[in-house]
Motif scaffolding. Structure first.
Motif, PDB file in Angstrom:
ATOM      1  N   HIS A  92      24.282   9.704  10.088  1.00 12.54           N
ATOM      2  CA  HIS A  92      24.237  11.140   9.741  1.00 12.54           C
ATOM      3  C   HIS A  92      22.814  11.541   9.337  1.00 12.54           C
ATOM      4  CE1 HIS A  92      25.389  14.909   7.689  1.00 12.54           C
ATOM      5  NE2 HIS A  92      24.616  14.491   6.703  1.00 12.54           N
ATOM      6  N   ARG A  93      22.177  10.681   8.531  1.00 11.53           N
ATOM      7  CA  ARG A  93      20.812  11.012   8.086  1.00 11.53           C
ATOM      8  C   ARG A  93      19.841  11.030   9.262  1.00 11.53           C
ATOM      9  NH1 ARG A  93      17.141   9.106   3.074  1.00 11.53           N
ATOM     10  NH2 ARG A  93      15.174   9.442   4.072  1.00 11.53           N
ATOM     11  N   MET A  94      20.002  10.068  10.183  1.00  6.22           N
ATOM     12  CA  MET A  94      19.117  10.038  11.358  1.00  6.22           C
ATOM     13  C   MET A  94      19.306  11.317  12.184  1.00  6.22           C
ATOM     14  SD  MET A  94      17.564   7.179  11.063  1.00  6.22           S
ATOM     15  CE  MET A  94      16.919   6.446  12.526  1.00  6.22           C
ATOM     16  N   TYR A 148       5.952   2.431  -0.749  1.00  7.94           N
ATOM     17  CA  TYR A 148       6.407   3.811  -0.627  1.00  7.94           C
ATOM     18  C   TYR A 148       5.487   4.595   0.320  1.00  7.94           C
ATOM     19  CZ  TYR A 148       8.333   8.232  -2.191  1.00  7.94           C
ATOM     20  OH  TYR A 148       8.942   9.455  -2.224  1.00  7.94           O
ATOM     21  N   GLY A 149       6.092   5.181   1.351  1.00 14.22           N
ATOM     22  CA  GLY A 149       5.320   6.032   2.268  1.00 14.22           C
ATOM     23  C   GLY A 149       4.602   5.303   3.392  1.00 14.22           C
ATOM     24  N   THR A 150       4.727   3.973   3.446  1.00 10.58           N
ATOM     25  CA  THR A 150       4.127   3.215   4.558  1.00 10.58           C
ATOM     26  C   THR A 150       5.165   2.254   5.136  1.00 10.58           C
ATOM     27  OG1 THR A 150       3.295   1.478   3.095  1.00 10.58           O
ATOM     28  CG2 THR A 150       1.778   3.267   3.610  1.00 10.58           C
ATOM     29  N   ILE A 185       0.867  -1.176   0.000  1.00 12.89           N
ATOM     30  CA  ILE A 185       0.000   0.000   0.000  1.00 12.89           C
ATOM     31  C   ILE A 185       0.902   1.224   0.000  1.00 12.89           C
ATOM     32  CG2 ILE A 185      -1.695   1.335   1.285  1.00 12.89           C
ATOM     33  CD1 ILE A 185      -2.773  -1.254   2.402  1.00 12.89           C
ATOM     34  N   ARG A 186       0.640   2.120  -0.936  1.00 14.60           N
ATOM     35  CA  ARG A 186       1.485   3.290  -1.137  1.00 14.60           C
ATOM     36  C   ARG A 186       0.737   4.547  -0.721  1.00 14.60           C
ATOM     37  NH1 ARG A 186       4.706   4.248  -6.708  1.00 14.60           N
ATOM     38  NH2 ARG A 186       5.793   2.463  -5.865  1.00 14.60           N
ATOM     39  N   TYR A 187       1.408   5.455   0.011  1.00 19.77           N
ATOM     40  CA  TYR A 187       0.839   6.759   0.332  1.00 19.77           C
ATOM     41  C   TYR A 187       1.654   7.798  -0.435  1.00 19.77           C
ATOM     42  CZ  TYR A 187      -1.601   4.769   4.452  1.00 19.77           C
ATOM     43  OH  TYR A 187      -2.396   4.035   5.289  1.00 19.77           O
ATOM     44  N   GLU A 232      17.186  -2.946 -10.641  1.00 17.48           N
ATOM     45  CA  GLU A 232      16.000  -2.129 -10.343  1.00 17.48           C
ATOM     46  C   GLU A 232      15.462  -2.402  -8.933  1.00 17.48           C
ATOM     47  OE1 GLU A 232      13.818  -1.184 -14.513  1.00 17.48           O
ATOM     48  OE2 GLU A 232      13.415  -3.177 -13.714  1.00 17.48           O
ATOM     49  N   GLY A 233      15.906  -1.588  -7.978  1.00 12.72           N
ATOM     50  CA  GLY A 233      15.389  -1.704  -6.615  1.00 12.72           C
ATOM     51  C   GLY A 233      13.956  -1.219  -6.529  1.00 12.72           C
ATOM     52  N   ALA A 234      13.672  -0.096  -7.182  1.00  8.44           N
ATOM     53  CA  ALA A 234      12.305   0.436  -7.209  1.00  8.44           C
ATOM     54  C   ALA A 234      11.472  -0.366  -8.207  1.00  8.44           C
ATOM     55  CB  ALA A 234      12.335   1.903  -7.629  1.00  8.44           C
ATOM     56  N   TYR A 284       3.461 -10.789 -11.751  1.00  9.95           N
ATOM     57  CA  TYR A 284       4.616 -11.355 -12.465  1.00  9.95           C
ATOM     58  C   TYR A 284       5.755 -11.654 -11.487  1.00  9.95           C
ATOM     59  CZ  TYR A 284       1.753  -9.150 -16.054  1.00  9.95           C
ATOM     60  OH  TYR A 284       0.684  -8.766 -16.829  1.00  9.95           O
ATOM     61  N   LYS A 285       5.906 -10.768 -10.494  1.00 16.88           N
ATOM     62  CA  LYS A 285       6.975 -10.931  -9.502  1.00 16.88           C
ATOM     63  C   LYS A 285       6.763 -12.205  -8.671  1.00 16.88           C
ATOM     64  CE  LYS A 285       8.042  -7.048  -7.559  1.00 16.88           C
ATOM     65  NZ  LYS A 285       8.127  -5.860  -6.692  1.00 16.88           N
ATOM     66  N   CYS A 286       5.536 -12.395  -8.182  1.00 15.02           N
ATOM     67  CA  CYS A 286       5.260 -13.584  -7.355  1.00 15.02           C
ATOM     68  C   CYS A 286       5.550 -14.852  -8.149  1.00 15.02           C
ATOM     69  CB  CYS A 286       3.805 -13.586  -6.877  1.00 15.02           C
ATOM     70  SG  CYS A 286       3.469 -12.334  -5.639  1.00 15.02           S
TER      71      CYS A 286
HETATM   72  P1  NAD Z   1      10.858   4.494   1.145  1.00 12.01           P
HETATM   73  O1  NAD Z   1       9.784   5.510   1.305  1.00 12.01           O
HETATM   74  O2  NAD Z   1      11.360   3.782   2.351  1.00 12.01           O
HETATM   75  O3  NAD Z   1      12.159   5.128   0.432  1.00 12.01           O
HETATM   76  C1  NAD Z   1      12.154   5.884  -0.741  1.00 12.01           C
HETATM   77  C2  NAD Z   1      13.317   6.862  -0.668  1.00 12.01           C
HETATM   78  O4  NAD Z   1      13.437   7.545  -1.916  1.00 12.01           O
HETATM   79  C3  NAD Z   1      13.126   7.908   0.418  1.00 12.01           C
HETATM   80  O5  NAD Z   1      14.296   8.025   1.203  1.00 12.01           O
HETATM   81  C4  NAD Z   1      12.837   9.185  -0.390  1.00 12.01           C
HETATM   82  O6  NAD Z   1      13.272  10.372   0.286  1.00 12.01           O
HETATM   83  C5  NAD Z   1      13.655   8.913  -1.645  1.00 12.01           C
HETATM   84  N1  NAD Z   1      13.229   9.721  -2.788  1.00 12.01           N
HETATM   85  C6  NAD Z   1      12.012  10.215  -3.085  1.00 12.01           C
HETATM   86  N2  NAD Z   1      12.042  10.912  -4.235  1.00 12.01           N
HETATM   87  C7  NAD Z   1      13.307  10.857  -4.672  1.00 12.01           C
HETATM   88  C8  NAD Z   1      13.980  11.393  -5.800  1.00 12.01           C
HETATM   89  N3  NAD Z   1      13.340  12.131  -6.697  1.00 12.01           N
HETATM   90  N4  NAD Z   1      15.298  11.145  -5.942  1.00 12.01           N
HETATM   91  C9  NAD Z   1      15.956  10.396  -5.037  1.00 12.01           C
HETATM   92  N5  NAD Z   1      15.381   9.859  -3.941  1.00 12.01           N
HETATM   93  C10 NAD Z   1      14.080  10.108  -3.761  1.00 12.01           C
HETATM   94  O7  NAD Z   1      10.302   3.486   0.039  1.00 12.01           O
HETATM   95  P2  NAD Z   1      10.809   2.018  -0.273  1.00 12.01           P
HETATM   96  O8  NAD Z   1       9.958   1.067   0.474  1.00 12.01           O
HETATM   97  O9  NAD Z   1      12.299   1.963  -0.134  1.00 12.01           O
HETATM   98  O10 NAD Z   1      10.378   1.906  -1.806  1.00 12.01           O
HETATM   99  C11 NAD Z   1      11.191   2.432  -2.835  1.00 12.01           C
HETATM  100  C12 NAD Z   1      10.811   1.749  -4.134  1.00 12.01           C
HETATM  101  O11 NAD Z   1      11.010   0.346  -3.999  1.00 12.01           O
HETATM  102  C13 NAD Z   1       9.362   1.929  -4.576  1.00 12.01           C
HETATM  103  O12 NAD Z   1       9.321   1.925  -5.994  1.00 12.01           O
HETATM  104  C14 NAD Z   1       8.683   0.659  -4.067  1.00 12.01           C
HETATM  105  O13 NAD Z   1       7.530   0.349  -4.804  1.00 12.01           O
HETATM  106  C15 NAD Z   1       9.794  -0.335  -4.317  1.00 12.01           C
HETATM  107  N6  NAD Z   1       9.713  -1.561  -3.512  1.00 12.01           N
HETATM  108  C16 NAD Z   1       9.682  -1.530  -2.159  1.00 12.01           C
HETATM  109  C17 NAD Z   1       9.641  -2.731  -1.439  1.00 12.01           C
HETATM  110  C18 NAD Z   1       9.696  -2.769   0.069  1.00 12.01           C
HETATM  111  O14 NAD Z   1       9.745  -3.883   0.633  1.00 12.01           O
HETATM  112  N7  NAD Z   1       9.726  -1.641   0.741  1.00 12.01           N
HETATM  113  C19 NAD Z   1       9.579  -3.956  -2.124  1.00 12.01           C
HETATM  114  C20 NAD Z   1       9.620  -3.947  -3.519  1.00 12.01           C
HETATM  115  C21 NAD Z   1       9.688  -2.743  -4.210  1.00 12.01           C
END
Ligand code: NAD
Length: 484
Positions: A286-288, A162-164, A86-88, A340-342, A106-108
């Motif tokens: 540092h970020r914290m 993202y966001g949760t 769930i994304r906010y 591709e992490g995202a 597709y991922k599953c």
């Molecule tokens: P998150 O909110 O923890 O982290 C995202 C980070 O990206 C934040 O630190 C934010 O400040 C930064 N960010 C935002 N806009 C940016 C920009 N323009 N340039 C650089 N950094 C920026 O989210 P997350 O859970 O790490 O998710 C990140 C991506 O990974 C999303 O696409 C999500 O769908 C995907 N993803 C997450 C998971 C998971 O388990 N959390 C699993 C699979 C995929």
């Protein structure tokens, strides 16, 4: 549950197709489907989004009432439950949620997690709300999902995106438990929960850790490295990570700890670079402390963070948002591998440009699947009502100790107490979760690799992953007897 049984769910096999992310996911699907021998009707069904629920609900915010818009999409019911985060975010709309839900299907399949794909989103900027307001929004969203049967351990199981994070998942689990009191598997209605509230150890780091296992396997593959004209191993690899959140931080941390040199980290408010390497644990501290990665000692801060995507490196990990590498910057990317992490960080227009340059794209549907793999373990734990390792840890330690005693007796040599404890230690929950994740990522890499290297029609790793995935989903539909 069949899609048609959902009260109030709109059937959405129609894709308006204006969202670049949704267009990309469908374009990648079509590219793989075009080289497969699967009947068109079955391909249409696999590609279609089975149900989408759009809701608007009132929430009391800062003394007034705000109407909140939210969605939940269940892309595929070929296996149940459906599963996805769930994304906010303010970018959330129906097409984004559908694209993300399709990717989950597709991922599953790629990593053999027995779920269909789902995804949810609420169109809010979470930074604009207090914790109490976010709790009200999350609980009300959960109630809406319960009312329409869009949540439950056997129906649809959300997770963080993202966001949760674990906090939101705990609110969801608590609301569900309060409202659905006769469900003995209520805790399995959502994953990514805090460990004290039914979560599993290892979930928080799982996506970044899974990415690390995937990249490590790739750079240790002599055939792949020969193709890319690179040496094997991580120790000489320079890494740039975009997004220092959950996925990006843990990916950077594990790559750094395994010997790779992280030379750049990009965030929304700027990037930092250091060709000699960035200490990721110190950067996190540092970020914290400051709320930003910028200004980190020993590194150069670059205001236009995204320009660092174009810097020299071996491995680029976009781990922030979708569509970050597009036709405008693809030609300038110098990385040899993009992991591709995202979800969807490369548009379908950018990908051919990257492939033409000889860049290896390790696709999201495989590389960032660690989260859903460990979510699957959490769901199994919730359904079995027992912590992994609880039944056998001590027994395993006793058996190991008896082996150590026997070896000592037969050789006449004795081990120190510390050595005995290291050898005899039984696996606890986190060991088992990490081991299951490692095995899954390695296995999936080789399944995709066999298609990538073995099928002459397949030219890139994403198409290989889609072929693997579509084959498994098609087999699943055929075993249901829906298609001849
Ligand atoms: P998150 O909110 O923890 O982290 C995202 C980070 O990206 C934040 O630190 C934010 O400040 C930064 N960010 C935002 N806009 C940016 C920009 N323009 N340039 C650089 N950094 C920026 O989210 P997350 O859970 O790490 O998710 C990140 C991506 O990974 C999303 O696409 C999500 O769908 C995907 N993803 C997450 C998971 C998971 O388990 N959390 C699993 C699979 C995929």
């Amino acid at each position: 549950m069949a899609a048609s049984a959902k009260k109030g769910a709109s059937q959405s096999s129609h894709f308006p197709g204006h969202n670049p992310f949704l267009e990309s996911v469908n374009a990648y699907f079509d590219k793989a489907a075009s080289i497969m021998d699967i009947p068109q009707g079955l391909l249409d069904q696999i590609r279609a989004c089975n149900s989408v629920y759009y809701m608007q609900f009132p929430v009391r915010i800062k003394g007034g009432i705000q109407v909140i818009q939210a969605w939940r999409a269940e892309h595929s019911h070929h296996k149940l439950p459906t599963k996805g985060g769930i994304r906010y975010a303010m970018t959330v709309d129906q097409e984004e949620v559908q694209a993300l839900a399709a990717l989950m299907t597709y991922k599953c399949a790629v990593v053999d997690v027995p779920f269909g794909g789902g995804k949810g989103g609420i169109r809010i900027d979470p930074k604009q709300y207090t914790e109490e307001e976010l709790e009200r929004i999350t609980r009300r969203y959960t109630v809406e999902l319960i009312k329409k049967n869009f949540i439950g351990a056997s129906v649809d199981v959300p997770a963080p995106d993202y966001g949760t994070g674990p906090r939101e998942m705990a609110w969801i689990a608590d609301t569900y438990q309060a409202m659905v009191q006769d469900d003995i598997n209520a805790l399995g209605c959502v994953t990514g929960k805090p460990v004290g509230q039914g979560g599993v150890r290892g979930r928080t780091a799982a996506t970044g850790r899974g990415l690390f296992f995937a990249v490590r396997e790739a750079v240790n593959d002599p055939k792949l490295m020969k193709k890319l004209k690179m040496s094997t191993g991580l120790s000489d690899k320079r890494v740039i990570v975009q997004g220092f959140g959950n996925v990006g931080y843990y990916a950077a941390k594990f790559l750094h700890e395994a010997g790779a040199t992280v030379v750049g980290v990009i965030e929304w408010d700027g990037a930092i670079v250091n060709p000699k390497g960035i200490d990721i644990n110190a950067l996190q501290a540092h970020r914290m402390a400051t709320g930003s990665i910028t200004g980190f000692a020993g590194c150069k801060t670059i205001k236009d963070g995204n320009s660092v995507l174009e810097h020299e490196c071996d491995i680029l990990v976009p781990a922030a948002l979708e569509s970050q590498i597009h036709k405008g910057n693809a030609a300038k990317i110098k990385a040899k591998i993009i992991a591709e992490g995202a979800n969807g960080p490369i548009t379908s227009e950018a990908e051919p440009i990257l492939l033409k340059k000889g860049i290896l794209v390790m696709p999201d549907m495989f590389v960032n699947a660690g989260g859903v793999v460990v979510s699957y373990f959490e769901w199994l734990k919730n359904l079995s009502h027992v912590r992994f390792g609880r039944m056998d840890k001590r027994f395993e330690e006793g058996s190991n100790m008896r082996i150590v005693d026997t070896v000592e007796r037969l050789t006449g040599k004795s081990l120190t107490l510390a050595e005995r404890q290291v050898i005899a230690r039984g696996a606890d929950e986190e060991d088992l979760v990490n081991s299951g994740l490692e095995d899954t990522m390695i296995d999936s890499y080789h399944t995709i690799g066999e298609i990538y290297f073995g099928n002459p029609k397949v030219k890139d790793m994403r198409t290989a992953a889609f072929v693997s995935s579509i084959n498994k989903i098609a087999t699943s539909y055929m075993s249901l007897g829906i298609f001849p």
